[in-house]
Design an enzyme around this catalytic site. Structure first.
Site, PDB file in Angstrom:
ATOM      1  N   ASP A 362      41.132  45.129  48.722  1.00 46.68           N
ATOM      2  CA  ASP A 362      42.161  45.354  47.711  1.00 46.68           C
ATOM      3  C   ASP A 362      42.973  44.087  47.537  1.00 46.68           C
ATOM      4  O   ASP A 362      43.346  43.427  48.521  1.00 46.68           O
ATOM      5  CB  ASP A 362      43.066  46.510  48.143  1.00 46.68           C
ATOM      6  CG  ASP A 362      44.021  46.939  47.043  1.00 46.68           C
ATOM      7  OD1 ASP A 362      43.568  47.624  46.112  1.00 46.68           O
ATOM      8  OD2 ASP A 362      45.206  46.561  47.113  1.00 46.68           O
ATOM      9  N   ASN A 370      50.357  41.042  37.860  1.00 47.23           N
ATOM     10  CA  ASN A 370      50.213  41.311  36.427  1.00 47.23           C
ATOM     11  C   ASN A 370      51.567  41.264  35.724  1.00 47.23           C
ATOM     12  O   ASN A 370      51.681  40.744  34.606  1.00 47.23           O
ATOM     13  CB  ASN A 370      49.572  42.691  36.204  1.00 47.23           C
ATOM     14  CG  ASN A 370      48.055  42.614  36.164  1.00 47.23           C
ATOM     15  OD1 ASN A 370      47.475  41.558  35.919  1.00 47.23           O
ATOM     16  ND2 ASN A 370      47.395  43.738  36.413  1.00 47.23           N
ATOM     17  N   HIS A 375      48.511  40.237  31.985  1.00 43.51           N
ATOM     18  CA  HIS A 375      47.217  40.890  32.242  1.00 43.51           C
ATOM     19  C   HIS A 375      46.020  39.954  32.044  1.00 43.51           C
ATOM     20  O   HIS A 375      44.996  40.126  32.699  1.00 43.51           O
ATOM     21  CB  HIS A 375      47.078  42.108  31.327  1.00 43.51           C
ATOM     22  CG  HIS A 375      47.968  43.236  31.735  1.00 43.51           C
ATOM     23  ND1 HIS A 375      47.665  44.088  32.767  1.00 43.51           N
ATOM     24  CD2 HIS A 375      49.191  43.631  31.255  1.00 43.51           C
ATOM     25  CE1 HIS A 375      48.635  44.979  32.916  1.00 43.51           C
ATOM     26  NE2 HIS A 375      49.577  44.727  32.003  1.00 43.51           N
ATOM     27  N   ASP A 379      43.214  39.450  34.793  1.00 43.86           N
ATOM     28  CA  ASP A 379      41.757  39.576  34.613  1.00 43.86           C
ATOM     29  C   ASP A 379      41.025  38.367  35.170  1.00 43.86           C
ATOM     30  O   ASP A 379      39.964  38.499  35.802  1.00 43.86           O
ATOM     31  CB  ASP A 379      41.432  39.735  33.129  1.00 43.86           C
ATOM     32  CG  ASP A 379      41.808  41.117  32.598  1.00 43.86           C
ATOM     33  OD1 ASP A 379      42.082  42.013  33.417  1.00 43.86           O
ATOM     34  OD2 ASP A 379      41.829  41.283  31.363  1.00 43.86           O
ATOM     35  N   GLU A 406      41.927  46.908  40.947  1.00 47.66           N
ATOM     36  CA  GLU A 406      41.896  45.670  41.729  1.00 47.66           C
ATOM     37  C   GLU A 406      41.180  45.866  43.053  1.00 47.66           C
ATOM     38  O   GLU A 406      41.288  45.034  43.961  1.00 47.66           O
ATOM     39  CB  GLU A 406      43.326  45.161  41.975  1.00 47.66           C
ATOM     40  CG  GLU A 406      44.152  45.967  42.954  1.00 47.66           C
ATOM     41  CD  GLU A 406      44.868  47.162  42.297  1.00 47.66           C
ATOM     42  OE1 GLU A 406      45.802  47.683  42.911  1.00 47.66           O
ATOM     43  OE2 GLU A 406      44.494  47.557  41.178  1.00 47.66           O
TER      44      GLU A 406
END
Length: 497
Positions: A362, A370, A375, A379, A406
């Site tokens: 994780d 973010n 965002h 990504d 994630e």
């Protein structure tokens, strides 16, 4: 009354049959008017044995001195064999028979040279035509049966056989197939059969511009090009005449081949050395051969299209399957493929006596990342993490997947606890080395990950499989998730099992 040698020569020369004759132990050879007519000879300046050549009609090799018909007749008293007979005007497959004639003054060797097919020319001309037609239909039927189910790999050989069969049946010197390219700007000689003693030209006749032979193209476009005597071609056919004369072609016959209502090419045959008046049946026979090849080529063309469509469909299905199993953002396996692979690998490893390890990874504080960086940046981070995880695994059977959001997962078949811990440590180090800035991180303000690990030896895995059955995958996932939870509680940027 005794005939002199001159009288014998005069009598035999007038014979309507196709005859060659000579005195024993003399080189000078004489021929009858029948021979001259058969071979298209209009002027003779004297013949000797080298003026008329004999070839083996099968091997196409020039006949050795001790197998020449005059030699056999002289040494054995008689001859009866097949030859390809070539004069300066014409070459034909012939049956040669003869022997020695003894006169009061000297002995003569006399050969009766009968072209193949001449036995069909009987007193009843209609019966002769019917016989020839039967022979041709047998030839056509033979090659049609071979072509019906011919594969692409077999086609070239069968076409060669068909050209050879037709060439020998028609007693021509050369038989060939030309193909046009897609826009008919070029044509190439793809298949060629030549009789014994005839020079092949297939290598020189490749990618010829069709525009260089306008007279020929204007006729073949209508289906037929027929020339009995090349010397009679008009001035508008000067280019064609030059090509034909260079190849010693005196007569030529070609018919167009159509595939899917489009000109594919043409099939043709040549006569070398002397003019020849093509008969109606010559044209009909060549057209039927052309139609046979056209139908076969069209069938193969349709088969190729179908095969291409099938391959495209398989490729499309493969791509769809890949899209269904690949995460669109990171390019690694998605949750669907992960679930399927984990179930398969659990069963395979317990059956083969292999250990199995599972890692859940994780990204630490990804929501804050973010919020702080956007965002799009988030990504990009996920893409880099996916690439790093893939590079951190060494086994060819390992699977790296995006488990959700994630969170990532790695299946390590054949990997025990010690090796799995080493991989987890490598992942932690490699992610840190990415030096991705993250203000919310407690570790030098760099982005990090946490790893939960579960490893099962073969015995333990077998026990889990026996107890849990289809739920074995969920059991492992729950234990890996618990380990990941411990790693987060222990401060993140670490692995726990």
């Amino acid at each position: 009354m005794r005939l002199s040698s001159e009288d014998i020569v005069a009598v035999l020369k007038q014979m309507p049959s196709s005859i060659l004759f000579k005195r024993i132990n003399r080189e000078e050879v004489y021929c009858s008017t029948g021979f001259e007519k058969t071979f298209g000879i209009t002027k003779l300046n004297g013949l000797d044995e080298s003026s008329i050549m004999f070839f083996d009609s099968q091997s196409k090799q020039k006949t050795a001195a001790n197998t020449l018909p005059f030699y056999i007749a002289a040494t054995e008293g008689a001859v009866s064999q097949q030859y390809r007979v070539q004069t300066q005007c014409r070459a034909m497959n012939c049956h040669v028979e003869g022997g020695v004639i003894t006169t009061s003054e000297e002995n003569w060797l006399v050969l009766y040279v009968r072209p193949d097919g001449s036995d069909l020319v009987a007193n009843n001309q209609q019966g002769s035509a019917a016989g020839k037609h039967i022979v041709f239909n047998q030839l056509l039927s033979d090659f049609s049966s071979k072509l019906i189910n011919a594969s692409v790999d077999e086609l070239d050989n069968i076409i060669d056989q068909a050209l050879a069969g037709f060439g020998e049946f028609s007693n021509v010197d050369r038989c060939y197939l030309f193909e046009f390219n897609e826009d008919m700007a070029l044509m190439s000689n793809t298949h060629e059969w030549v009789a014994a003693g005839v020079t092949p030209f297939i290598d020189e006749l490749q990618n010829m511009p069709t525009s260089s032979l306008p007279f020929f193209m204007s006729h073949i476009a209508n289906g037929l090009f027929k020339v009995d005597d090349v010397s009679s071609l008009p001035e508008s056919a000067a280019a064609e005449k030059a090509v034909f004369e260079e190849e010693r072609i005196f007569s030529i016959l070609c018919v167009r081949i159509m595939v899917n209502d489009t000109p594919y090419g043409f099939i043709g045959c040549d006569i070398i050395g002397s003019p020849y008046s093509w008969n109606t049946f010559d044209i009909q026979y060549l057209r039927r051969i052309g139609e046979m090849l056209g139908n076969t080529l069209q069938s193969l063309h349709n088969r190729k299209i179908l095969q291409k469509m099938q391959l495209e469909l398989l490729e499309a299905n493969k791509q769809l399957e890949q899209l269904a199993n690949i995460d669109g953002l990171t390019g690694i396996a998605n949750r669907r493929l992960f679930d399927t692979t984990l179930k398969r690998d659990i069963q395979r490893c317990q059956e083969q006596g292999l250990a199995l390890s599972l890692l859940l990874i994780d990204v630490d504080f990804f929501k804050q990342y973010n919020d702080d960086y956007g965002h799009v940046a988030g990504d990009k981070v996920l893409i880099k993490i996916a690439e790093t995880l893939s590079n951190s695994c060494l086994g060819s059977d390992d699977l790296v997947a995006r488990y959700g959001g994630e969170e990532f997962a790695i299946i390590l078949p054949g990997t025990d606890n010690i090796a799995a811990k080493a991989i987890a440590s490598r992942i932690l180090r490699n992610v840190t080395l990415l030096n991705i800035p993250h203000e919310a991180s407690a570790y030098d303000k760099k982005l990090t990950v946490s790893v939960g690990l579960i490893s099962q030896s073969n015995d333990a895995l077998r026990s889990v499989y026996q107890r849990q059955g289809e739920q074995s995958a969920m059991w492992l996932l729950n234990h890996a998730d618990e380990a990941l939870y411990r790693a987060k509680n222990d401060g993140r940027n670490c692995s726990r099992s």
